[in-house]
Design an enzyme around this catalytic site. Sequence first.
Site, mmCIF file in Angstrom:
data_model
loop_
_atom_site.group_PDB
_atom_site.id
_atom_site.type_symbol
_atom_site.label_atom_id
_atom_site.label_comp_id
_atom_site.label_asym_id
_atom_site.label_seq_id
_atom_site.Cartn_x
_atom_site.Cartn_y
_atom_site.Cartn_z
ATOM 1 C CG ASP A 114 15.745 -19.422 20.648
ATOM 2 O OD1 ASP A 114 14.936 -19.110 19.753
ATOM 3 O OD2 ASP A 114 16.902 -18.952 20.723
ATOM 4 C CG ASP A 167 16.422 -21.200 17.103
ATOM 5 O OD1 ASP A 167 15.545 -20.322 16.974
ATOM 6 O OD2 ASP A 167 17.458 -21.024 17.774
ATOM 7 C CB SER A 223 17.479 -17.377 15.446
ATOM 8 O OG SER A 223 16.622 -17.227 16.525
ATOM 9 C CG ASP A 268 12.611 -18.617 17.210
ATOM 10 O OD1 ASP A 268 12.435 -19.615 17.927
ATOM 11 O OD2 ASP A 268 13.686 -18.002 17.181
HETATM 12 MG MG MG Z 1 15.555 -18.406 17.879
#
Ligand code: MG
Length: 457
Positions: A251, A249, A105, A247
């Site tokens: 999300d 990934d 993440s 970020d």
């Molecule tokens: Mg993330």
Amino acid sequence: MAGELIISISGMRGIVGENLTPNIAVDFGCAFGTFLKRSAADKNKLAVCIGRDSRPSGQLLKSAVTAGLCAVGIDVVDLGLVTTPGVSIMTRHLSCAGAVVITASHNPIEYNGTKLLLGGGVAPPSDLAWQIRQMYFDKDFDLVGSVNAGKIATNDQTDAVHIEKILAIVEKRSIAERKFKVVLDSVNGAGGRVTKRLLGEFGCEVVAINDEPTGLFAHTPEPLAENLIGLCEQVKANAADLGFAQDPDADRLAIVDENGSYIGEEYSLALAAKYVFGKGAGRAATNLSTSRMIDDIAAAAGCQVIRTPVGEANVVDAMIKNDCIIGGEGNGGVIDLRVGPVRDSLVGIALVLQLMAQTSLTISELASQIPEYYMKKQKLAVDKAGAQRILDEAKKAFPKARIDTSDGCRFDFADGWLHLRTSNTEPVMRVITEAKDKQTAQKYIDLVLSICERVLD
Ligand code: MG
């Protein structure tokens, strides 16, 4: 604790080459696959989809987790380099029994890890996550023989399916008519490719920075103000309507206004909710540490906000039970169940652009319509017993506050709130407070610090 391999309800995270090795990843795949097989109602061959963010260590960890899954007889669908929300959507789309995302993440490049999802693309609730963790530590694996080993297939449809789902919740034409100019900072993560494609669908003129998915992050990847100076400058230099930061990934979403000012991750959910509430949604769900902005917006629209313990699975569970379309977390995590049951920066982008298109207001004008608060977050180094003593004393110190004890203790006052919660992974207590102004927020922090000093002496 930084530097240690952490296996918690959010999955696994560690430093590659030090405490996160391929062997650990294989075992983690075995544990997750065994868990899925034992909990499946239909004992036929199960499939799990797997994707990774852009970190250079992603391929090796994906191979290792895939090997573990196949070793316990799970078929694997390799989605390649994709976002976390993309994996969630494909889990449901392909009727997979679960999914693994290889990502750390918002953590720096030396880290990597896994996020697990169950069937339907939802993060596991804490009791199930702890079961998987225990199976990993016990090496409680149902290995299969050669004939029953899992097979690996690939699928490259994630971006297309994701975009189709998002286009179904907004009016593409009304956004395209505005011809927005957008600067996108994907921090060389997984979000750049699909987000540029989505913004193209919306007729935006896109200035993409840090959009090569190399995993060599151009700046510290957490989308906080101090890490987005370059994005702020580019929004101004390009006279753009706004800037978006993701970020690695994808999300989490942060927004920069047309003046090049970072408006804060808390606004991502607030602005998205403002649009959805305006369309007549009745309820939203968010965690106890999220800003009051969403309560103000809901109240103005005659809607209701349900508060949950911190953790994506808790928010999603409340959203499903209470029939909420919109929900999420204050760290820039916007969830729209019509698209998928995880935080999704692309959903946030679509809903914010739709709000701008519908109101013909700039992003700074929209943000200024929302009552402003000052939020302060702090960590106290304290063990579980000490944390409990602090909570007990705080309850005595704030007898008139409205108290929610579903996750530590949240105290609601007329002029603000205070949330005290212990961490599952570290011997720390998190102290989050929000008030109309800095002085009031500091007053609550100082009160907690004085309790802490008294109790721990
Ligand atoms: Mg993330």
